[in-house]
Structure formats: structure tokens, C-alpha cells
Design a protein around this motif. Structure first.
Motif, PDB file in Angstrom:
ATOM      1  N   LEU A   1       0.829  -1.197   0.000  1.00 57.13           N
ATOM      2  CA  LEU A   1       0.000   0.000   0.000  1.00 57.13           C
ATOM      3  C   LEU A   1       0.871   1.259   0.000  1.00 57.13           C
ATOM      4  O   LEU A   1       0.594   2.221  -0.731  1.00 57.13           O
ATOM      5  N   ASP A   2       1.948   1.260   0.801  1.00 58.23           N
ATOM      6  CA  ASP A   2       2.878   2.391   0.808  1.00 58.23           C
ATOM      7  C   ASP A   2       3.498   2.591  -0.575  1.00 58.23           C
ATOM      8  O   ASP A   2       3.646   3.724  -1.052  1.00 58.23           O
TER       9      ASP A   2
ATOM     10  N   HIS B   1       0.327   7.538  -3.135  1.00 62.99           N
ATOM     11  CA  HIS B   1       1.166   8.730  -3.063  1.00 62.99           C
ATOM     12  C   HIS B   1       0.597   9.789  -2.130  1.00 62.99           C
ATOM     13  O   HIS B   1       1.151  10.875  -2.025  1.00 62.99           O
ATOM     14  N   SER B   2      -0.525   9.465  -1.493  1.00 63.77           N
ATOM     15  CA  SER B   2      -1.133  10.418  -0.559  1.00 63.77           C
ATOM     16  C   SER B   2      -1.966   9.627   0.441  1.00 63.77           C
ATOM     17  O   SER B   2      -2.311   8.465   0.196  1.00 63.77           O
TER      18      SER B   2
ATOM     19  N   LYS C   1      -8.169   8.550   1.321  1.00 62.10           N
ATOM     20  CA  LYS C   1      -8.845   7.272   1.537  1.00 62.10           C
ATOM     21  C   LYS C   1      -9.381   6.680   0.236  1.00 62.10           C
ATOM     22  O   LYS C   1      -9.398   5.461   0.051  1.00 62.10           O
ATOM     23  N   LYS C   2      -9.813   7.544  -0.689  1.00 59.86           N
ATOM     24  CA  LYS C   2     -10.328   7.031  -1.963  1.00 59.86           C
ATOM     25  C   LYS C   2      -9.226   6.353  -2.762  1.00 59.86           C
ATOM     26  O   LYS C   2      -9.434   5.307  -3.368  1.00 59.86           O
ATOM     27  N   GLU C   3      -8.033   6.974  -2.767  1.00 62.41           N
ATOM     28  CA  GLU C   3      -6.910   6.358  -3.476  1.00 62.41           C
ATOM     29  C   GLU C   3      -6.537   5.031  -2.823  1.00 62.41           C
ATOM     30  O   GLU C   3      -6.266   4.044  -3.504  1.00 62.41           O
ATOM     31  N   GLU C   4      -6.548   5.009  -1.483  1.00 64.15           N
ATOM     32  CA  GLU C   4      -6.205   3.782  -0.774  1.00 64.15           C
ATOM     33  C   GLU C   4      -7.184   2.659  -1.115  1.00 64.15           C
ATOM     34  O   GLU C   4      -6.769   1.523  -1.385  1.00 64.15           O
TER      35      GLU C   4
END
Length: 511
Positions: free
Chosen positions: A393-394, A398-399, A402-405
Motif C-alpha cells: 500500500l505504501d 502517493h497520498s 482514503k479514496k486512493e487507498e
């Protein structure tokens, strides 16, 4: 030669089953291939077949084995550390428990283009290239008195000429050969029996399959069975949903009647009908539990390059003129001429030590400095790009958004990563999982140019068709170093051979 009854193997570290209830008979002359994703226990099973003592420090096992052989030869993935400090002379002429056929020793050296005069060298084995380390083990082990050969990823560090030689040897030898391999072409040419180790349902359940078939027949039969089960499971669910929809309408109708009936006699009849409706619901619940299971395959790779903005077809990505390929003070190729355009897919082959990976790395560095667009890169040595202490995940986000995650977690789930694995250190992942991470990074970054060094080497043979399809559908440019003949033929438009004279285009039919 070898008989196994009801073997179950469990990794002591996390009590994960690697093999479940494996029963197997290996006859004299069989060519048995162990296949599966990285980390599924192929090497451990191979060693267990030789001697239980080789894995008992980290593997628990139940079951029985009968070995009807005296001597065996084993060539591991990497040269054992105990051999690295030996000289060539010590390795070839040192004390041996088995008889050496020196005629065969010289014959194999000649066929593998290894100078037999070097047998007496004082050069340390640790100083040899990866390909040479494998060649000397082949030469030595095949010349010893032996009943059965065990090979762990023998194709990984071999150039194409040596790989084809090994294929012919396995085809023609009367000896039994048991080997681990990811190379589809190699498997198709050699295997007569398949042992497939899988970990399905988010890698929580081990599934072990044995088929006495060549690899092409096994792979086709497996895919056909998957599609049949998938079709049956979907049809059953569709039919079940139709029944539930009809039942739901009946339920609503009865409920409406119950609410609007005030006559006591009619009310008792309606209540009886409602009881029957509720009983039917329980039967539907049991029916749902008995539906054909949706099939799962851990090697499925559902990735697509959807957002690539291709560069103009004739735009040069890089042009090398009289380029000297040099590593340190050593000049590998005095003069390289090479022109790479924006929508070409080019493969590079060459003998071990020719400089293929070095050339790709140097082109990558040049493009990083020159290009105005991002460059996707998959090195042969994954730690070049992967921080072992970071999580997947890291690496992919890049930020802290939560949506990107969630988007990344969804992609990882499609590649059979559990949510726990997505947060574990990359060092705990198998080579195949790390390769999937690098693939996913390239997809997410939507780079128009990809540089790939042995992109298929850590994928199981059953997942490689999906990897090839991913790159076939890619709309940008690909420059790939590979000895995977199927990849070169299906993905690359052109193939070049690198040697001291530079890059020379060859016909794909010659592969």
C-alpha cells in the motif's frame, strides 16, 4: 522410483498448508514438473522428495514416501554457499562419493560451450556469472552416477541455446527428472506429468492437483474445466435469483392479504399459507448453500492499461549511434546502433553476460534524464525498486487520501492480495507477488513506455498467458530483455540479439 501417500505439508512459521493430501507415483523415465505461484512450496516439496531432513527445520508433514533410488542429483535455484569458495579445479576434481564419467564431463562441456581447459582453473565459483554457475552444475551433476535428477528452476539463468540443449537432454534421457519451472515453452517440451500447487481463497486454502499429461493438455483442460464450472455456477445463481424473485412476489402478496383480512376463518388459512411461504424460504437458503461454488484461481491477473495516451507512432524514444556499452572499466560491446520508436515492442536476447540487463538499465537512466513522460520499469532484481520495509500500500499510494487507498486495495484484491498482505512488509511477499506489485504500479502510472527485464520469470506458467495479454494490449512502447520464447513471439514485433558486434535483428521463427 518414488511413491507418496497422503502427504500434507505445513509451514511452521504461520501454520499455512502448502500441500494437501498428495498421493503420487513417479515411474522410471517420468518427467515431472512442479508448477505454481512463487511461495507455494514447490522447492520445499522438491527437497522433501529427496530427503525429509532438508526441510524438517521449517516444514511439518504427515504422510509416507517410498524412495526406490540410491543416488540423486540436485541443481538448486542458486549456487549453494558451501560451493562458492571452491575453485573450478576443486569443484570438478575434488573428492566425490559417486563415480564421475569423465568422457561425459568433457562431452557436456563441449555441448554447453564451456572450455574444458577451465576445469583445472583456480577461479572461484563465486566469480562466475549466473549462467556459468548453472552450466558447471549441469556438466558436473549430469556426469555423476545418478538414478534421478532434481532441478529447481533450471531455466532461470540460461540463455536460449543452453535452454534448448537442456530441453533435448530431458526429452532424451532415460533417467527420471523432477523439476520446478515457470517457463511455458520449456514445460511444453519436457513435462509428462504435472503437479500443480495452488493456494486459493485469498491464499488461505492449499489445493494440490496431479495429472499425467503434457503441459499443453493440462493447461487447456484446466482452463476448460474452469470455464465449465464458472458457467454452471453462474447459471445456477441466475436460476436461483429468478426463484427468489418469484418467491418475493408471493411473500409480498401473502403479507398484503394478511394485513387486509379481518375474517377469522380466512385469517387462519392465510396464516397457514404464510407458514408455508416461510418454510419455502428456508429451503431456498439450503439450496443457495448447495450451489456450485464459483471457481477461484490464485494466478488470475485482471489488469488493463486503460488510460494510456500513446506517443506518436514514429516518435523516437531513444537513438543510439556508436554507443559503447560499458560496465565499470569493462567494455562489453564497443559499438551499439539502436533506434526505438514510440509504439514498437522490441525484445532483446543474448548469451549470459552479453550485457542485456546493463543496456536496459543504461537506457532507463538516459530516459529518466531526457524524457518528458514517465517510464515504466521492471528490473530483474526487484529490490532495485522495492523498499523491503515498506508495504504494498505504501509503494502504490502517493497520498493519505482514503479514496486512493481503497482504489489500490481493490486492485490488489483482484491480484489475490489479502488486506493483511497489502499492509505487510514487501520483504514478506513472494517473488511472484512482488512482480505483481511492479505490474500494478505500471498500470496505475499509465506510462507510455515500458522497460522490462525478464518480466515473466516469477509468474506461474498458468498466469503467464494473462501477463502476455496485458502487454499485447498495451498501446505504447515496450523494450524487453527476455529468454521467454512464448513472450517474445506473442508480444514483441521485433527481436534483436546482443553480442560483441552490437544488436542484430533475428527472425522470431529462429527462437
Amino acid at each position: 522410483m518414488l511413491q507418496i501417500r497422503h502427504l500434507t505439508m505445513t509451514h511452521e512459521k504461520d501454520l499455512t498448508d502448502l500441500v494437501t493430501d498428495l498421493s503420487l507415483v513417479v515411474n522410471r523415465g517420468d518427467k515431472v514438473a512442479l508448477i505454481g505461484e512463487e511461495g507455494n512450496g514447490k522447492s520445499s516439496l522438491l527437497k522433501w522428495m529427496m530427503k525429509e531432513e532438508l526441510v524438517q527445520s521449517y516444514i511439518q508433514f504427515t504422510g509416507q514416501i517410498h524412495r526406490d533410488f540410491v543416488y540423486y542429483s540436485f541443481i538448486p535455484q542458486q549456487l549453494p554457499k558451501r560451493l562458492e569458495t571452491l575453485t573450478l579445479n576443486d569443484y570438478f576434481f575434488g573428492p566425490s562419493e559417486r563415480n564421475v564419467d569423465y568422457t561425459a564431463l568433457c562431452r557436456y562441456a563441449k555441448e554447453l560451450q564451456f572450455d574444458s581447459d577451465r576445469f583445472a582453473d583456480a577461479q572461484l565459483l563465486s566469480a562466475l556469472s549466473g549462467g556459468e554457475k548453472l552450466k558447471i552444475q549441469l556438466i558436473k551433476e549430469l556426469s555423476l552416477e545418478t538414478d534421478i535428477l532434481f532441478l529447481d528452476e533450471p531455466s532461470n539463468d540460461l540463455d536460449l541455446a543452453t535452454l534448448k540443449w537442456l530441453e533435448r537432454f530431458i526429452q532424451q534421457t532415460p533417467k527420471t527428472v523432477i523439476f520446478v519451472s515457470h517457463d511455458e515453452a520449456f514445460l511444453r517440451q519436457t513435462a509428462t506429468k504435472i503437479i500443480h500447487l495452488e493456494r486459493i481463497k485469498k491464499r488461505q486454502v492449499a489445493r494440490t492437483t496431479v495429472q499425467t499429461l503434457n503441459y499443453a493438455s493440462y493447461a487447456q483442460g484446466r482452463e476448460d474445466q474452469f470455464q465449465r464450472q464458472l458457467k454452471q455456477a453462474r447459471n445456477e445463481r441466475l436460476e436461483h435469483q429468478k426463484k427468489l424473485a418469484r418467491h418475493h412476489r408471493i411473500h409480498q402478496s401473502v403479507e398484503y392479504t394478511v394485513r387486509n383480512t379481518h375474517n377469522a376463518t380466512a385469517g387462519r388459512l392465510i396464516a397457514k399459507k404464510m407458514k408455508a411461504v416461510l418454510a419455502q424460504e428456508k429451503r431456498y437458503e439450503k439450496e443457495a448453500a448447495a450451489l456450485t461454488e464459483l471457481p477461484t484461481q490464485e494466478d488470475h491477473i485482471r489488469l488493463y492499461f486503460n488510460e494510456i495516451e500513446s506517443l506518436p507512432a514514429h516518435k523516437p524514444i531513444i537513438e543510439l549511434v556508436h554507443y559503447s556499452l560499458q560496465v565499470g572499466d569493462t567494455i562489453l560491446v564497443p559499438s551499439v546502433h539502436f533506434r526505438f520508436l514510440a509504439q514498437e515492442k522490441i525484445g532483446i536476447i543474448g548469451t549470459n553476460g552479453a550485457g542485456k540487463s546493463s543496456l536496459l538499465k543504461q537506457i532507463y537512466r538516459m530516459l529518466q534524464e531526457q524524457a518528458s513522460y514517465s517510464i515504466g520499469y521492471m528490473p530483474q532484481n526487484y529490490p532495485d525498486l522495492l523498499d523491503a520495509t515498506a508495504s504494498p500500500l505504501d509503494f502504490l499510494t502517493h497520498s493519505p487520501d482514503k479514496k486512493e487507498e481503497e482504489r489500490v486495495l481493490t486492485h490488489l484484491a483482484s491480484l489475490q492480495f489479502s488486506r493483511e498482505e497489502a499492509r505487510h512488509p514487501i520483504s514478506s511477499l513472494s517473488g511472484g507477488q512482488q512482480a505483481k506489485l511492479l505490474l500494478l504500479k505500471m498500470v496505475l502510472e499509465a506510462s507510455p513506455v515500458l522497460l522490462l527485464d525478464e518480466p515473466t520469470r516469477n509468474f506461474s506458467p498458468t498466469s503467464q498467458p494473462q501477463v502476455r495479454q496485458l502487454f499485447q494490449d498495451f498501446k505504447g512502447a515496450i523494450l524487453a530483455v527476455s529468454h521467454d520464447r512464448t513472450f517474445l513471439k506473442e508480444v514483441c514485433d521485433k527481436v534483436y540479439q546482443l553480442d560483441q558486434n552490437g544488436l542484430t535483428e533475428i527472425r522470431k521463427e529462429e527462437l
